[in-house]
Write a protein that holds these residues in place. Structure first.
Motif, PDB file in Angstrom:
ATOM      1  N   THR A   3       0.751  -1.168  -0.062  1.00 47.20           N
ATOM      2  CA  THR A   3      -0.193   0.050  -0.001  1.00 47.20           C
ATOM      3  C   THR A   3       0.843   1.076   0.039  1.00 47.20           C
ATOM      4  OG1 THR A   3      -1.779  -1.164   1.135  1.00 47.20           O
ATOM      5  CG2 THR A   3      -2.041   1.275   1.245  1.00 47.20           C
ATOM      6  N   LYS A 148      -6.343   0.104  -7.468  1.00 47.30           N
ATOM      7  CA  LYS A 148      -5.660  -1.259  -7.208  1.00 47.30           C
ATOM      8  C   LYS A 148      -4.651  -1.279  -8.510  1.00 47.30           C
ATOM      9  CE  LYS A 148      -8.037  -3.669  -3.720  1.00 47.30           C
ATOM     10  NZ  LYS A 148      -8.930  -4.708  -3.171  1.00 47.30           N
ATOM     11  N   SER A 157      -1.891  -1.048  -3.972  1.00 50.43           N
ATOM     12  CA  SER A 157      -2.903  -0.123  -3.591  1.00 50.43           C
ATOM     13  C   SER A 157      -2.555   1.225  -3.334  1.00 50.43           C
ATOM     14  CB  SER A 157      -3.633  -0.815  -2.481  1.00 50.43           C
ATOM     15  OG  SER A 157      -4.192   0.012  -1.708  1.00 50.43           O
TER      16      SER A 157
END
Length: 402
Positions: A3, A148, A157
């Motif tokens: 992330t 994503k 992400s």
């Protein structure tokens, strides 16, 4: 899944400049650059013959936009925010001094693109930006409050997604699938393939000329270089950029008219030739070029006008004078195909500019998606202008998302 706050797709000039400027403006953001190849900044390495033509010494934004066949209107605002002068200052602040060459092109003082590459790599390291290579993007999709990205290696992400993927057809296709319009890409900077006896033995000869594409309004002026395969040099490259779409429609089969005297017309040329005939009657016509271009070109044009090599100026008929003045100012050539200009392949085409907010570089179609560099339908003539577009867009984008 990894992330990040900001994911930048594409490890070229635009991608790196975006990442560094975002990180410097907001060091708290977690940023990654994903590059599909093994190496980053490959186009920077080969640009300008390995010297990297960073920008151009044109400091007035209203003048600067005139070098962009596509993007002129859209770049006016951005250039008032960040233009060539700001680029010079940015690189100086990051330890790279630039120099101006006679034609206005700007290079690092080191004359090596490695200087620019090291500057970028050092800055990404200092800013703790992750640079991940061999990450080929397979799919992009929208989550609830995030994007994503699936690559051949892993899943990512992010809050904000930046496309700096250049002229990559796969990425254009992907964006089309997400609702963007793509302007069909065609080559922009290229040289003309011409087989013609008048220039067959003249590779390396250069002259200041004006050229126009027959039956169109496209014309340009500047140095014209004769090559083994035809014609190149700024006059030809400018024409290839401005006429990119029309020449593609013609399938690169068209006629051009070259004025080797640049600004004089046939009548003026004939008057100059008459004066020479009067002042140097005993000299052989072919012996010396009376104009500001090489003797070899003069000999070729004299021969093409049907004037024997031993003929004296005094013996020139009115018809021969007219034929020679036409050859000097209205030489017709047939172009049959094109060649890529060096390794610097530039395309006209990409994301439709109507779908981008040029105050932020954000997509008007997809929230939190941004564009930087050649992925957009913007291109310029040769001379550092394509890089300047990348720096400007990246700076504005960085300012708006940091």
């Amino acid at each position: 899944m990894k992330t990040y706050d900001i994911l930048i797709l594409g490890g070229g000039a635009a991608g790196f400049f975006t990442a560094i400027n975002v990180a410097e403006a907001n060091p708290r953001l977690k940023i990654a650059i994903l590059e599909r190849g093994k190496d980053v900044l490959t186009k920077v390495r080969i640009s300008g013959g390995g010297r990297c033509n960073v920008t151009h010494a044109c400091f007035d934004p209203d003048e600067l936009v005139k070098f962009y066949p596509r993007g002129e209107k859209e770049l006016r605002g951005p250039f008032h925010t960040f233009a060539s002068g700001d680029t010079i200052e940015w690189f100086e602040r990051h330890g790279v001094e630039l120099k101006i060459e006679e034609d206005g092109r700007m290079f690092p003082v080191s004359d090596s693109s490695q200087t620019i590459i090291e500057c970028f790599l050092e800055a990404t390291k200092k800013c703790k930006i992750d640079v991940l290579t061999t990450q080929s993007v397979q799919s992009v999709y929208q989550g609830e409050n995030h994007w994503k990205v699936d690559t051949n290696q892993e899943q990512f992400s992010c809050q904000k997604l930046v496309f700096a993927t250049g002229s990559n057809p796969k990425m254009w296709e992907l964006l089309q699938g997400l609702g963007h319009s793509i302007v069909e890409p065609v080559p922009s900077l290229f040289t003309f393939n011409i087989k013609d006896n008048r220039i067959k033995n003249l590779p390396g000869v250069s002259a200041l000329a004006s050229v126009n594409v027959n039956g169109t309004k496209f014309e340009s002026a500047g140095p014209l270089l004769i090559t083994h395969w035809g014609m190149s040099g700024p006059a030809i490259l400018k024409l290839s950029a401005w006429g990119a779409r029309i020449l593609a429609q013609k399938n690169y089969q068209f006629g051009i008219t070259v004025n080797w005297l640049h600004t004089s017309d046939a009548e003026e040329a004939e008057q100059i030739l008459r004066d020479i005939k009067q002042n140097q009657p005993k000299k052989a016509v072919v012996s010396k070029s009376p104009f500001d271009f090489p003797n070899r070109l003069w000999e070729s044009l004299v021969t093409a006008s049907g004037i024997p090599s031993e003929q004296k100026w005094a013996d020139l008929s009115k018809t021969q004078l007219q034929k020679l003045s036409t050859e000097l100012t209205q030489s017709k050539f047939n172009v049959n195909g094109k060649s890529t200009f060096k390794e610097e392949f530039v395309t006209a085409g990409g994301i439709d500019l109507k779908e981008v907010n040029f105050k932020t570089m954000e997509s008007k179609v997809l929230p939190n998606v941004y564009f930087s560099g050649e992925i957009l339908n913007i291109d310029a003539i040769t001379g550092g202008f394509n890089f300047q577009n990348a720096w400007t867009g990246a700076f504005i984008l960085a300012r708006s998302i940091s």
